[in-house]
Write a protein that holds these residues in place. Structure first.
Motif, mmCIF file in Angstrom:
data_model
loop_
_atom_site.group_PDB
_atom_site.id
_atom_site.type_symbol
_atom_site.label_atom_id
_atom_site.label_comp_id
_atom_site.label_asym_id
_atom_site.label_seq_id
_atom_site.Cartn_x
_atom_site.Cartn_y
_atom_site.Cartn_z
ATOM 1 N N VAL A 1 0.850 -1.235 -0.011
ATOM 2 C CA VAL A 1 -0.115 -0.014 -0.111
ATOM 3 C C VAL A 1 0.934 1.343 -0.045
ATOM 4 C CG1 VAL A 1 -0.344 -0.045 2.494
ATOM 5 C CG2 VAL A 1 -2.014 1.162 1.007
ATOM 6 N N VAL A 2 0.449 2.225 -0.631
ATOM 7 C CA VAL A 2 1.112 3.584 -0.596
ATOM 8 C C VAL A 2 0.051 4.537 0.001
ATOM 9 C CG1 VAL A 2 2.746 3.310 -2.984
ATOM 10 C CG2 VAL A 2 0.367 4.030 -2.981
ATOM 11 N N LEU A 3 0.686 5.457 0.824
ATOM 12 C CA LEU A 3 -0.055 6.616 1.292
ATOM 13 C C LEU A 3 1.000 7.840 1.437
ATOM 14 C CD1 LEU A 3 1.141 6.921 4.400
ATOM 15 C CD2 LEU A 3 0.065 5.016 5.184
ATOM 16 N N GLY A 4 0.010 9.064 1.771
ATOM 17 C CA GLY A 4 0.704 10.186 1.669
ATOM 18 C C GLY A 4 0.959 10.832 0.194
ATOM 19 N N ASP A 5 2.047 11.413 0.292
ATOM 20 C CA ASP A 5 2.306 12.057 -1.067
ATOM 21 C C ASP A 5 2.563 10.774 -2.254
ATOM 22 O OD1 ASP A 5 2.387 14.680 -0.233
ATOM 23 O OD2 ASP A 5 4.286 14.955 -0.267
ATOM 24 N N ALA A 6 3.222 9.772 -1.582
ATOM 25 C CA ALA A 6 3.378 8.656 -2.552
ATOM 26 C C ALA A 6 2.100 8.072 -3.341
ATOM 27 C CB ALA A 6 3.827 7.506 -1.808
ATOM 28 N N ALA A 7 1.020 8.203 -2.675
ATOM 29 C CA ALA A 7 -0.379 8.016 -3.031
ATOM 30 C C ALA A 7 -1.304 8.853 -3.731
ATOM 31 C CB ALA A 7 -1.267 7.485 -1.972
ATOM 32 N N TRP A 8 -1.065 10.296 -3.192
ATOM 33 C CA TRP A 8 -2.060 11.194 -3.755
ATOM 34 C C TRP A 8 -1.491 12.588 -3.844
ATOM 35 C CZ3 TRP A 8 -4.037 8.007 0.632
ATOM 36 C CH2 TRP A 8 -3.514 8.516 1.732
ATOM 37 N N CYS A 9 -0.467 12.933 -2.995
ATOM 38 C CA CYS A 9 0.328 14.293 -3.159
ATOM 39 C C CYS A 9 -0.847 15.542 -3.582
ATOM 40 C CB CYS A 9 1.458 14.339 -4.160
ATOM 41 S SG CYS A 9 2.364 15.724 -4.006
ATOM 42 N N LEU A 10 -1.158 16.018 -2.293
ATOM 43 C CA LEU A 10 -2.078 16.805 -2.384
ATOM 44 C C LEU A 10 -1.528 18.277 -2.789
ATOM 45 C CD1 LEU A 10 -4.492 16.414 0.810
ATOM 46 C CD2 LEU A 10 -4.784 15.504 -1.850
ATOM 47 N N THR A 11 -0.266 18.229 -2.705
ATOM 48 C CA THR A 11 0.575 19.484 -2.969
ATOM 49 C C THR A 11 0.396 20.566 -1.869
ATOM 50 O OG1 THR A 11 -0.812 21.089 -4.401
ATOM 51 C CG2 THR A 11 0.285 19.193 -5.377
ATOM 52 N N LEU A 12 1.428 21.343 -1.678
ATOM 53 C CA LEU A 12 1.036 22.532 -0.755
ATOM 54 C C LEU A 12 -0.081 23.427 -0.917
ATOM 55 C CD1 LEU A 12 2.237 25.541 -1.795
ATOM 56 C CD2 LEU A 12 4.486 24.413 -2.018
ATOM 57 N N TYR A 13 -0.661 23.459 -2.174
ATOM 58 C CA TYR A 13 -1.825 24.323 -2.501
ATOM 59 C C TYR A 13 -3.008 23.818 -1.878
ATOM 60 C CZ TYR A 13 1.551 26.098 -6.030
ATOM 61 O OH TYR A 13 2.752 26.589 -6.569
ATOM 62 N N SER A 14 -3.041 22.431 -1.399
ATOM 63 C CA SER A 14 -4.161 22.163 -0.474
ATOM 64 C C SER A 14 -4.160 22.518 0.866
ATOM 65 C CB SER A 14 -4.157 20.730 -0.544
ATOM 66 O OG SER A 14 -3.382 19.950 0.354
ATOM 67 N N GLY A 15 -2.888 22.696 1.393
ATOM 68 C CA GLY A 15 -2.750 22.976 2.955
ATOM 69 C C GLY A 15 -3.044 21.634 3.824
#
Length: 405
Positions: A292-306
């Motif tokens: 399983v991947v999680l965090g930036d590896a899975a979705w990477c919201l970018t800093l623009y999401s906060g």
């Protein structure tokens, strides 16, 4: 005879990886963390912790240790190149009262809870993932100075928490190009050694123009953070020259003026900095039966999401909860985890690409006009109250405790 604890390999020692290790240990697993770097990372740069993350951190017992660097006396100014300024709206003024902290504040709180009871191997990366119905055989390469060694071990679960260019994702799911969605923006961040002349240390500054912006983020007990953003149609070209040259070109050809020039100098003189392109990760599934991947590896919201730090915590917390509720059945736990998070994550990604991006980087002249109008409203007490209420509605998803089940 006592059944041995299930083993989990966690790749990456950032927020997501440390939080996963903490939760898995709590539910009776034996986590092993491997980290590519040869030592712990520096404290990093500015992040905001919204209610989603605060609720998770409180449940995990680390909220007090994370702390809060928000300075309630801070004033944020919108500035122009010629030095003209007016009161503006800072990151800490957003609905939900985000805690203004450094990435390392969360990592340090998690590390203190994890280090004494979890094996951590530095300078180590997976090179092969061979998944079976009852586990994953992982080949691990460890580099110590000039020496390199490889071993193969069996784990019941592999967790990739190793960032936007994840090795685990590449080995288990496919090449980066298959999942990375470019936002066509460059971000550059560092810590300022000297505040802007004419401003207090605790004040923030935003210089925003169509397609580019610079922000400073003040803290109570730390030098301010500095963040450049700019739009580009050619990401590769930005990395063919020194970052400061790309920054100056992106903010030209107009003269920099005193404020922007000081910011350039602070970036150029920094001991450490981030200079990277902004991407989201889009995957149809974040898991196999035992990877399983999680965090930036899975979705990477970018800093623009906060919301990157908040969701990394929440994703790890929820993973631990669902593995505990499905003992001996990791595939079902991972399916439930994916189903629970996916609608929420899709909403956060969309928000980051639209409202979040234009909040940080106004894209058009119309965005600039809207921004100026908003600043004028915010200088009036009644207008500020109305605007805060409107923004609260738009930001309500940042208060959802998605890991509570």
């Amino acid at each position: 005879m006592k059944t041995p604890a299930p083993r989990a390999l966690i790749v990456g020692m950032g927020i997501g990886g440390l939080a996963t290790a903490m939760r898995l240990f709590e539910i009776g697993w034996e986590p092993v963390i491997v980290e590519r770097a040869h030592e712990r990372r520096a404290a990093g740069y500015f992040i905001g912790l919204f209610e989603t993350g605060r609720a998770t951190a409180k449940r995990m017992g680390i909220l007090d240790a994370i702390g809060n660097r928000t300075d309630l006396t801070s004033i944020t100014y919108d500035v122009e190149r010629n030095g003209r300024r007016r009161p503006g709206m800072g990151y800490g003024d957003l609905p939900g009262g985000p805690r203004l902290i450094l990435r390392g504040d969360i990592e340090a709180a998690l590390y203190d809870a994890v280090a004494l009871r979890t094996e951590i191997r530095y300078g180590t990366t997976p090179t092969v993932l061979d998944e079976h119905s009852d586990g994953v055989d992982v080949t691990l390469r460890t580099s110590t100075g000039e020496d390199t060694a490889e071993t193969t071990e069996r784990f019941d679960l592999v967790v990739g928490a190793d960032g936007v260019r994840s090795t685990v994702r590449r080995l288990a799911f496919g090449p980066d190009s298959q999942f990375m969605r470019p936002l066509n923006h460059i971000v550059a961040a560092t810590i300022m050694k000297e505040p802007l002349p004419g401003y207090r240390l605790q004040d923030g500054v935003v210089l925003a123009e169509p397609g580019r912006s610079v922000w400073t983020f003040p803290f109570t007990d730390h030098q301010p953070g500095l963040l450049f953003n700019y739009r580009t149609d050619n990401e590769d070209a930005q990395f063919r020259r020194p970052p400061i040259e790309s920054l100056r070109a992106a903010f030209g050809p107009e003269p920099a003026g005193p404020v922007l020039e000081h910011m350039f100098q602070q970036f150029e003189q920094a001991d450490d900095y981030l200079f990277d392109s902004a991407h989201q990760i889009e995957m149809d599934t974040w898991h196999t039966d035992r990877i399983v991947v999680l965090g930036d590896a899975a979705w990477c919201l970018t800093l623009y999401s906060g919301m990157g730090a908040s969701i990394a915590l929440a994703g790890a917390d929820l993973l631990g909860t669902l593995l505990q509720r499905n003992p001996g059945n990791a595939p079902r736990a991972l399916r439930e985890w994916d189903q629970k998070l996916r609608p929420f994550m899709a909403l956060q990604q969309k928000s980051a690409r639209t409202e979040g991006l234009t909040t940080f980087v106004p894209q058009t002249h119309k965005d600039m006009v809207m921004r100026t109008a908003m600043q004028r409203v915010l200088t009036n007490r009644t207008g500020k109250k109305v605007m805060s209420a409107l923004l609260a509605k738009a930001f309500k998803e940042m208060s959802i405790d998605i890991a509570a089940v």
